[in-house]
Design a protein around this motif. Sequence first.
Motif, PDB file in Angstrom:
ATOM      1  N   ASP A 279       0.826  -1.210   0.000  1.00  0.00           N
ATOM      2  CA  ASP A 279       0.000   0.000   0.000  1.00  0.00           C
ATOM      3  C   ASP A 279       0.861   1.261   0.000  1.00  0.00           C
ATOM      4  OD1 ASP A 279      -2.173  -1.633   0.046  1.00  0.00           O
ATOM      5  OD2 ASP A 279      -2.938  -0.991   1.997  1.00  0.00           O
ATOM      6  N   ARG A 280       1.936   1.240   0.759  1.00  0.00           N
ATOM      7  CA  ARG A 280       2.820   2.408   0.815  1.00  0.00           C
ATOM      8  C   ARG A 280       3.435   2.671  -0.555  1.00  0.00           C
ATOM      9  NH1 ARG A 280       5.693   0.587   4.431  1.00  0.00           N
ATOM     10  NH2 ARG A 280       7.453  -0.186   3.220  1.00  0.00           N
ATOM     11  N   LYS A 281       3.897   1.625  -1.220  1.00  0.00           N
ATOM     12  CA  LYS A 281       4.486   1.802  -2.541  1.00  0.00           C
ATOM     13  C   LYS A 281       3.443   2.250  -3.566  1.00  0.00           C
ATOM     14  CE  LYS A 281       7.569  -0.854  -4.290  1.00  0.00           C
ATOM     15  NZ  LYS A 281       8.300  -2.030  -4.834  1.00  0.00           N
ATOM     16  N   LEU A 282       2.229   1.749  -3.426  1.00  0.00           N
ATOM     17  CA  LEU A 282       1.182   2.161  -4.360  1.00  0.00           C
ATOM     18  C   LEU A 282       0.823   3.631  -4.174  1.00  0.00           C
ATOM     19  CD1 LEU A 282      -1.193  -0.948  -4.410  1.00  0.00           C
ATOM     20  CD2 LEU A 282       0.092   0.003  -6.350  1.00  0.00           C
ATOM     21  N   ARG A 283       0.732   4.077  -2.931  1.00  0.00           N
ATOM     22  CA  ARG A 283       0.433   5.492  -2.708  1.00  0.00           C
ATOM     23  C   ARG A 283       1.542   6.377  -3.262  1.00  0.00           C
ATOM     24  NH1 ARG A 283      -1.145   3.321   2.443  1.00  0.00           N
ATOM     25  NH2 ARG A 283      -3.424   3.226   2.610  1.00  0.00           N
ATOM     26  N   ASP A 284       2.798   5.943  -3.066  1.00  0.00           N
ATOM     27  CA  ASP A 284       3.923   6.701  -3.618  1.00  0.00           C
ATOM     28  C   ASP A 284       3.855   6.718  -5.144  1.00  0.00           C
ATOM     29  OD1 ASP A 284       4.854   7.179  -1.091  1.00  0.00           O
ATOM     30  OD2 ASP A 284       6.385   5.603  -1.129  1.00  0.00           O
ATOM     31  N   ALA A 285       3.499   5.574  -5.729  1.00  0.00           N
ATOM     32  CA  ALA A 285       3.410   5.489  -7.188  1.00  0.00           C
ATOM     33  C   ALA A 285       2.307   6.399  -7.719  1.00  0.00           C
ATOM     34  CB  ALA A 285       3.156   4.041  -7.612  1.00  0.00           C
ATOM     35  N   ILE A 286       1.172   6.420  -7.046  1.00  0.00           N
ATOM     36  CA  ILE A 286       0.080   7.295  -7.476  1.00  0.00           C
ATOM     37  C   ILE A 286       0.522   8.757  -7.423  1.00  0.00           C
ATOM     38  CG2 ILE A 286      -2.226   8.137  -6.884  1.00  0.00           C
ATOM     39  CD1 ILE A 286      -2.852   5.295  -5.858  1.00  0.00           C
ATOM     40  N   SER A 287       1.231   9.128  -6.368  1.00  0.00           N
ATOM     41  CA  SER A 287       1.665  10.527  -6.233  1.00  0.00           C
ATOM     42  C   SER A 287       2.645  10.916  -7.329  1.00  0.00           C
ATOM     43  CB  SER A 287       2.289  10.744  -4.857  1.00  0.00           C
ATOM     44  OG  SER A 287       3.535  10.070  -4.738  1.00  0.00           O
ATOM     45  N   ARG A 288       3.430   9.951  -7.860  1.00  0.00           N
ATOM     46  CA  ARG A 288       4.425  10.282  -8.880  1.00  0.00           C
ATOM     47  C   ARG A 288       3.848  10.344 -10.290  1.00  0.00           C
ATOM     48  NH1 ARG A 288       7.331   6.412  -5.976  1.00  0.00           N
ATOM     49  NH2 ARG A 288       7.047   4.896  -7.652  1.00  0.00           N
TER      50      ARG A 288
END
Length: 301
Positions: A279-288
Motif C-alpha cells: 500500500d505504501r508503494k502504491l500510494r507513492d506510485a500514485i503521487s508520482r
Amino acid sequence: MVVDRPSGIPESAYRVWDEGAGSVAPHPGDLWVLSWDAEVVGLALIASARDDFVLVWPVTLHDENSFAPGRIVDHSPLGVPVTLWPTRETGIGIHLLDRSLGRLLESEEVRSVMRALDGDDAESPLAAAPGTARDADNVAADRRLVEYWTELCFHTGGVEAEGTLDSSQVQAEGGSPRWAASALGLTPQQLRPIWDGVVPATNEQLAALAEGLNVDEAALLRPDPLADVVTRLASPTFKSAIKDKMTSTGWSEAEIRRSVRTEYTLAARDDAATTDAIDRKLRDAISRVGRDARRGDDRVE
C-alpha cells in the motif's frame, strides 16, 4: 443508469451520496456506488466479497423501472425506497467499487433472500415489486438491465498484463536484450520496461520475437508478476486518490492505473511483501504519476 447526483433523493442524503459512509471494505448488505472514469455506472448491494471481485445485486432508485423479480427495500441510506434485483446477481471487479453508502440490508436479511432464491422454502423478507418482467411494458427494461450488468461483469479495468514477456525464456531460446531490441526496432531504453515485465509486450512484438526465435508466442510469456499488486490497486482504498489524479492530469482511469503499475515497478526494491508495504508503494506510485516533466507524457499506452 444512475447519474451523479441522482434526482429525487432528499437533501438529507446529499452528504452520504457525495462522501460515502466511510468504509473502504465491501461487506455483505452494504450499498455501494460503482464508478469508472469518475462517472457513476450503477448502484449495487454487496452479496459476498472476494479478494479481487464481489458478487452484487443491482439496485435501482424509486423513480426507475421497478417490477418483479425485483424486491422493494423501503428504507435505504439515500432516504428513499429502492428496488433490489437479487435474481440478477453478477460478479464485478472491485476496481468499480467507488464508495459505500452504508447498510441496506442486515447480513441475516441477505442470507434469507439467498435461501429464498435457492428454493429452500424460505420466505423472502422483502416484498416483490408490482408487475413482472413478462409484462409488455417491462420486457425491454428487463433486457436492458440484464445486458447492462453483463457488460459490467466483463469490465476488467484494462490494467492486467496478458503479454508479460519471459525474458529468461527468450535467452534460453538463444535471444538476448540486444537481439530483442534489434528485432523490435527499439532502443535499449525502450526495450527495458518490456524486458523487465514493467509493461506488457504488444501482440505484434510477441509475434516478431516468436518468429525470430522460431517458437510459439505462448512459450515467451509468463504470468503477470504484478498480479497481486494490480489486485490490491483495484481496492476501493485507492479509488479516491486515482480520481484525484485523473482530475489533475486529465487522463482516463485506465491510463492512471497502468501508469501507477509502471511507477510501482520503477520504485526502489522493497522485499517486504506485507499489505502495508504494498500500500505504501502504491500510494507513492500514485503521487508520482504525471509529475516528472523530464519524462514527458508518461502514460503507458
